[in-house]
Design a protein around this motif. Structure first.
Motif, mmCIF file in Angstrom:
data_model
loop_
_atom_site.group_PDB
_atom_site.id
_atom_site.type_symbol
_atom_site.label_atom_id
_atom_site.label_comp_id
_atom_site.label_asym_id
_atom_site.label_seq_id
_atom_site.Cartn_x
_atom_site.Cartn_y
_atom_site.Cartn_z
ATOM 1 N N PRO A 95 0.835 -1.214 0.000
ATOM 2 C CA PRO A 95 0.000 0.000 0.000
ATOM 3 C C PRO A 95 0.870 1.265 0.000
ATOM 4 O O PRO A 95 1.991 1.260 0.520
ATOM 5 C CB PRO A 95 -0.793 -0.120 1.307
ATOM 6 N N PHE A 96 0.371 2.321 -0.599
ATOM 7 C CA PHE A 96 1.093 3.585 -0.629
ATOM 8 C C PHE A 96 0.078 4.724 -0.709
ATOM 9 O O PHE A 96 -1.095 4.518 -1.026
ATOM 10 C CB PHE A 96 2.035 3.641 -1.838
ATOM 11 N N LEU A 97 0.564 5.921 -0.407
ATOM 12 C CA LEU A 97 -0.272 7.110 -0.549
ATOM 13 C C LEU A 97 0.108 7.795 -1.843
ATOM 14 O O LEU A 97 1.280 8.098 -2.084
ATOM 15 C CB LEU A 97 -0.053 8.053 0.639
ATOM 16 N N GLN A 98 -0.877 8.044 -2.683
ATOM 17 C CA GLN A 98 -0.631 8.657 -3.986
ATOM 18 C C GLN A 98 0.100 9.984 -3.820
ATOM 19 O O GLN A 98 -0.297 10.839 -3.034
ATOM 20 C CB GLN A 98 -1.966 8.867 -4.711
ATOM 21 N N GLY A 99 1.254 10.109 -4.539
ATOM 22 C CA GLY A 99 2.031 11.332 -4.482
ATOM 23 C C GLY A 99 2.970 11.420 -3.293
ATOM 24 O O GLY A 99 3.671 12.423 -3.127
ATOM 25 N N ASP A 100 3.015 10.393 -2.441
ATOM 26 C CA ASP A 100 3.893 10.401 -1.269
ATOM 27 C C ASP A 100 5.353 10.354 -1.692
ATOM 28 O O ASP A 100 5.690 9.840 -2.758
ATOM 29 C CB ASP A 100 3.562 9.210 -0.372
ATOM 30 N N ASP A 101 6.240 10.864 -0.837
ATOM 31 C CA ASP A 101 7.664 10.878 -1.154
ATOM 32 C C ASP A 101 8.278 9.481 -1.169
ATOM 33 O O ASP A 101 9.290 9.248 -1.824
ATOM 34 C CB ASP A 101 8.427 11.750 -0.149
ATOM 35 N N ILE A 153 4.425 1.100 -8.455
ATOM 36 C CA ILE A 153 3.220 1.333 -9.255
ATOM 37 C C ILE A 153 3.283 2.694 -9.927
ATOM 38 O O ILE A 153 2.976 2.845 -11.117
ATOM 39 C CB ILE A 153 1.950 1.215 -8.386
ATOM 40 N N GLU A 154 3.711 3.706 -9.194
ATOM 41 C CA GLU A 154 3.777 5.057 -9.750
ATOM 42 C C GLU A 154 5.072 5.333 -10.501
ATOM 43 O O GLU A 154 5.116 6.229 -11.351
ATOM 44 C CB GLU A 154 3.606 6.089 -8.633
ATOM 45 N N ALA A 155 6.133 4.594 -10.199
ATOM 46 C CA ALA A 155 7.403 4.780 -10.912
ATOM 47 C C ALA A 155 7.232 4.307 -12.358
ATOM 48 O O ALA A 155 6.796 3.176 -12.612
ATOM 49 C CB ALA A 155 8.518 3.993 -10.225
ATOM 50 N N GLU A 215 -6.838 -0.427 -3.131
ATOM 51 C CA GLU A 215 -7.250 0.962 -2.897
ATOM 52 C C GLU A 215 -6.127 1.918 -3.294
ATOM 53 O O GLU A 215 -6.385 2.969 -3.888
ATOM 54 C CB GLU A 215 -7.614 1.152 -1.423
ATOM 55 N N ALA A 216 -4.897 1.532 -2.988
ATOM 56 C CA ALA A 216 -3.754 2.373 -3.376
ATOM 57 C C ALA A 216 -3.645 2.449 -4.900
ATOM 58 O O ALA A 216 -3.398 3.521 -5.461
ATOM 59 C CB ALA A 216 -2.463 1.812 -2.770
ATOM 60 N N TRP A 217 -3.853 1.325 -5.564
ATOM 61 C CA TRP A 217 -3.809 1.320 -7.024
ATOM 62 C C TRP A 217 -4.852 2.270 -7.611
ATOM 63 O O TRP A 217 -4.560 3.028 -8.535
ATOM 64 C CB TRP A 217 -4.045 -0.091 -7.562
ATOM 65 N N LEU A 218 -6.060 2.204 -7.061
ATOM 66 C CA LEU A 218 -7.140 3.042 -7.594
ATOM 67 C C LEU A 218 -6.954 4.522 -7.285
ATOM 68 O O LEU A 218 -7.632 5.369 -7.869
ATOM 69 C CB LEU A 218 -8.484 2.573 -7.041
ATOM 70 N N SER A 219 -6.029 4.823 -6.383
ATOM 71 C CA SER A 219 -5.813 6.229 -6.024
ATOM 72 C C SER A 219 -4.990 6.979 -7.061
ATOM 73 O O SER A 219 -4.905 8.204 -7.015
ATOM 74 C CB SER A 219 -5.111 6.322 -4.661
#
Length: 378
Positions: free
Chosen positions: A270-276, A281-283, A322-326
């Motif tokens: 899990p991660f927070l979208q835009g977190d440092d 997934i976001e990379a 949920e993290a993916w959908l964020s």
């Protein structure tokens, strides 16, 4: 060669230079009526050079390359037999590597065996050579005796794998061995060069079978390295390209499935979208890796092999979904899984998203990935 060393081509070429041609093949194309005389005189000089044993000189490499490129039949066969044990002294130069490739393409089974044996203890060094590494690729393409190649060539590659894969040219050898001529992983010039050996009279085995047999030899070593490097390498864009090549071309096995599990675990955190704190997934590079590995699942399913998408969807928990959908890229991961068109995987996607329908609807208004996913689920 022609412009700088006309003396090798016969008496009438010693008095002038053909400045506009660089090879004997180009000279013959310009003067086709002189082909036989040119090859005859060049062959006589080749015999002298071979008898002298001066294989360490680049000029000798150039002469041999030019000769092998234009001659055929018995003359070529005799030349190959005479130099097959000496190629290890030549393949570090461009012309030496080219001469070596001609020997592989047109040599007999006996010639090829001798060439491979001459590389004993020098395989790692050859992997690091700017031109020599192409000769190893030529061996993978042409030699039908995969047991010999597996023992003599791949044995040394697996023993020194970490050093080889960390080297610019060594990595090309590994990618070509596993991924073949996939244009994503090999330079077009190298493909064009190696294609010259296709359809030779000595290679009988189906290229797909040959590569499969070779890949099976190195797979355990490659997968062990993958497992060790995966976590850190996922944030290194060039490394993710290497990972994708290996993961999508290695044969199905329990060891490969374990590496998939490691990748799925990283993707499911899990991660927070835009977190440092970085996440794969976001990379961009690691997300592309996931996309390409998932899309390859269509082929795996058709062949009856385990699919990465199934492993991924079995690993991710509600917090991970949920993290993916964020974020847009996370929503697209679910889209990629759906697009495998495998009913079992599609049902896993549907069940994973079901508790988050309200969130998906909100996200669909602002994220393209979520919009596409909602369209597929309804």
């Amino acid at each position: 060669m022609c412009s700088s060393d006309p003396e090798f081509l016969g008496p009438e070429y010693r008095l002038f230079k053909e400045t506009e041609v660089r090879t004997v093949a180009e000279l013959i194309a310009k003067h086709p009526e002189k082909k036989e005389d040119l090859i005859k005189h060049l062959g006589a000089n080749v015999e002298v050079l071979i008898q002298k044993g001066t294989f360490n000189h680049s000029l000798v490499h150039t002469v041999l390359h030019n000769y092998l490129a234009v001659t055929d039949g018995k003359r070529r066969a005799d030349c190959i037999e005479s130099i097959r044990d000496q190629l290890i002294h030549m393949l570090h130069s461009r012309d030496g590597a080219m001469a070596s490739l001609h020997c592989l393409w047109h040599g007999t089974t006996k010639d090829r065996k001798a060439i491979i044996k001459s590389l004993k203890t020098y395989v790692e060094k050859t992997c690091h050579e700017e031109f020599g590494h192409l000769v190893l690729m030529g061996i993978f393409d042409t030699v039908d005796d995969t047991k010999l190649v597996g023992k003599a060539i791949l044995g040394e590659i697996t023993e020194n794998f970490k050093k080889i894969v960390s080297d610019k040219y060594g990595l090309r050898v590994v990618k070509y061995l596993v991924g073949g001529r996939n244009p994503t992983y090999i330079y077009p010039d190298a493909v064009k060069l190696l294609q010259q050996g296709d359809g030779n009279s000595q290679s009988k085995k189906d290229p797909i079978v040959r590569r499969k047999e070779l890949t099976e030899v190195v797979a355990p070593t490659v997968l062990k390295w993958l497992a060790e490097q995966l976590q850190a390498g996922l944030y290194n864009p060039p490394m993710t390209i290497t990972f994708t090549c290996l993961l999508n071309h290695l044969p199905a096995s329990e060891q490969l499935s374990r590496v998939w599990s490691l990748l799925a675990e990283e993707a499911s955190k899990p991660f927070l979208q835009g977190d440092d704190t970085p996440n794969i997934i976001e990379a961009g590079a690691s997300n592309m890796l996931i996309k390409k590995v998932v899309l390859k699942d269509k082929e795996r399913h058709a062949e009856g092999h385990e699919m990465f998408a199934k492993v991924l969807m079995s690993t991710v928990d509600p917090a991970g979904v949920e993290a993916w959908l964020s974020c847009n890229k996370g929503a697209f991961v679910l889209v990629y899984c759906w697009e495998t068109l495998v009913p079992e995987v599609q049902e896993m996607v549907r069940e994973a998203v079901k508790p988050l329908q309200a969130m998906l609807k909100r996200q669909a208004a602002k994220l393209k990935g979520a919009e596409i996913l909602m369209g597929k689920l309804t």
